[in-house]
Design a protein around this motif. Structure first.
Motif, PDB file in Angstrom:
ATOM      1  N   PHE A 194       0.832  -1.199   0.000  1.00  0.00           N
ATOM      2  CA  PHE A 194       0.000   0.000   0.000  1.00  0.00           C
ATOM      3  C   PHE A 194       0.875   1.261   0.000  1.00  0.00           C
ATOM      4  O   PHE A 194       0.596   2.212  -0.733  1.00  0.00           O
ATOM      5  CB  PHE A 194      -0.946   0.009   1.201  1.00  0.00           C
ATOM      6  N   ASN A 195       1.941   1.276   0.789  1.00  0.00           N
ATOM      7  CA  ASN A 195       2.836   2.439   0.791  1.00  0.00           C
ATOM      8  C   ASN A 195       3.511   2.619  -0.556  1.00  0.00           C
ATOM      9  O   ASN A 195       3.714   3.745  -1.011  1.00  0.00           O
ATOM     10  CB  ASN A 195       3.880   2.301   1.902  1.00  0.00           C
ATOM     11  N   LEU A 214       2.185   1.724  -3.417  1.00  0.00           N
ATOM     12  CA  LEU A 214       1.120   2.213  -4.283  1.00  0.00           C
ATOM     13  C   LEU A 214       0.910   3.710  -4.096  1.00  0.00           C
ATOM     14  O   LEU A 214       0.777   4.458  -5.064  1.00  0.00           O
ATOM     15  CB  LEU A 214      -0.187   1.469  -3.985  1.00  0.00           C
ATOM     16  N   VAL A 215       0.919   4.166  -2.862  1.00  0.00           N
ATOM     17  CA  VAL A 215       0.733   5.586  -2.572  1.00  0.00           C
ATOM     18  C   VAL A 215       1.883   6.405  -3.130  1.00  0.00           C
ATOM     19  O   VAL A 215       1.683   7.523  -3.609  1.00  0.00           O
ATOM     20  CB  VAL A 215       0.587   5.804  -1.044  1.00  0.00           C
ATOM     21  N   THR A 218      -8.684   2.454  -1.495  1.00  0.00           N
ATOM     22  CA  THR A 218      -9.100   2.374  -0.098  1.00  0.00           C
ATOM     23  C   THR A 218     -10.599   2.137   0.011  1.00  0.00           C
ATOM     24  O   THR A 218     -11.053   1.365   0.847  1.00  0.00           O
ATOM     25  CB  THR A 218      -8.713   3.671   0.635  1.00  0.00           C
ATOM     26  N   SER A 261       1.382   6.745  -7.197  1.00  0.00           N
ATOM     27  CA  SER A 261       0.080   6.999  -7.821  1.00  0.00           C
ATOM     28  C   SER A 261      -0.497   8.319  -7.326  1.00  0.00           C
ATOM     29  O   SER A 261       0.042   8.964  -6.438  1.00  0.00           O
ATOM     30  CB  SER A 261      -0.881   5.857  -7.509  1.00  0.00           C
ATOM     31  N   THR A 274      -5.402   6.302  -5.089  1.00  0.00           N
ATOM     32  CA  THR A 274      -5.169   5.698  -3.779  1.00  0.00           C
ATOM     33  C   THR A 274      -6.445   5.651  -2.955  1.00  0.00           C
ATOM     34  O   THR A 274      -6.761   4.641  -2.327  1.00  0.00           O
ATOM     35  CB  THR A 274      -4.085   6.483  -3.025  1.00  0.00           C
ATOM     36  N   SER A 275      -7.220   6.736  -2.972  1.00  0.00           N
ATOM     37  CA  SER A 275      -8.469   6.733  -2.212  1.00  0.00           C
ATOM     38  C   SER A 275      -9.478   5.774  -2.833  1.00  0.00           C
ATOM     39  O   SER A 275     -10.271   5.163  -2.120  1.00  0.00           O
ATOM     40  CB  SER A 275      -9.044   8.148  -2.116  1.00  0.00           C
TER      41      SER A 275
END
Length: 109
Positions: free
Chosen positions: A41-42, A44-45, A57, A48, A53-54
């Motif tokens: 996830f980190n 990906l953030v 989520t 992107s 990212t949201s």
């Protein structure tokens, strides 16, 4: 942990030796899986956009729900109520205020 110990939640560990082995594997799986998910996830953030990212989520609970139903979990209609409360809360937290915020300066003495 203390509440679990006093409530008798660990009584199965004393009865069955395979339970201790399974608990060890479950602990390893949960730690490694969580660490891997956080790292991915980190990553990906980092490359992107915030919108993408949201979106990821917000879609994670939908995918988890879909996989649960495929696995045979029972989905009660009351769950739609709880899901909608969560999404309303997320919407309200992300909603921008229409009033400009006043910046208060404080002097350090």
């Amino acid at each position: 942990f203390c509440l679990s110990a006093f409530s008798g939640a660990f009584s199965a560990l004393q009865v069955d030796t395979y339970t201790i082995k399974a608990l060890g594997y479950l602990t390893i799986l949960s730690i490694v899986g969580t660490a891997l998910a956080v790292l991915l996830f980190n990553h990906l953030v980092s490359f992107s956009s915030p919108l993408f990212t949201s979106s990821v989520t917000y879609l994670m609970p939908v995918v988890a729900l879909f996989l649960g139903v495929l696995d045979g979990e029972v989905f009660d209609p009351v769950n739609i109520w709880w899901i909608s409360i969560i999404f309303v809360g997320v919407y309200l937290m992300g909603k921008k205020s229409k009033k400009p915020r006043k910046i208060v300066e404080q002097s350090i003495s």
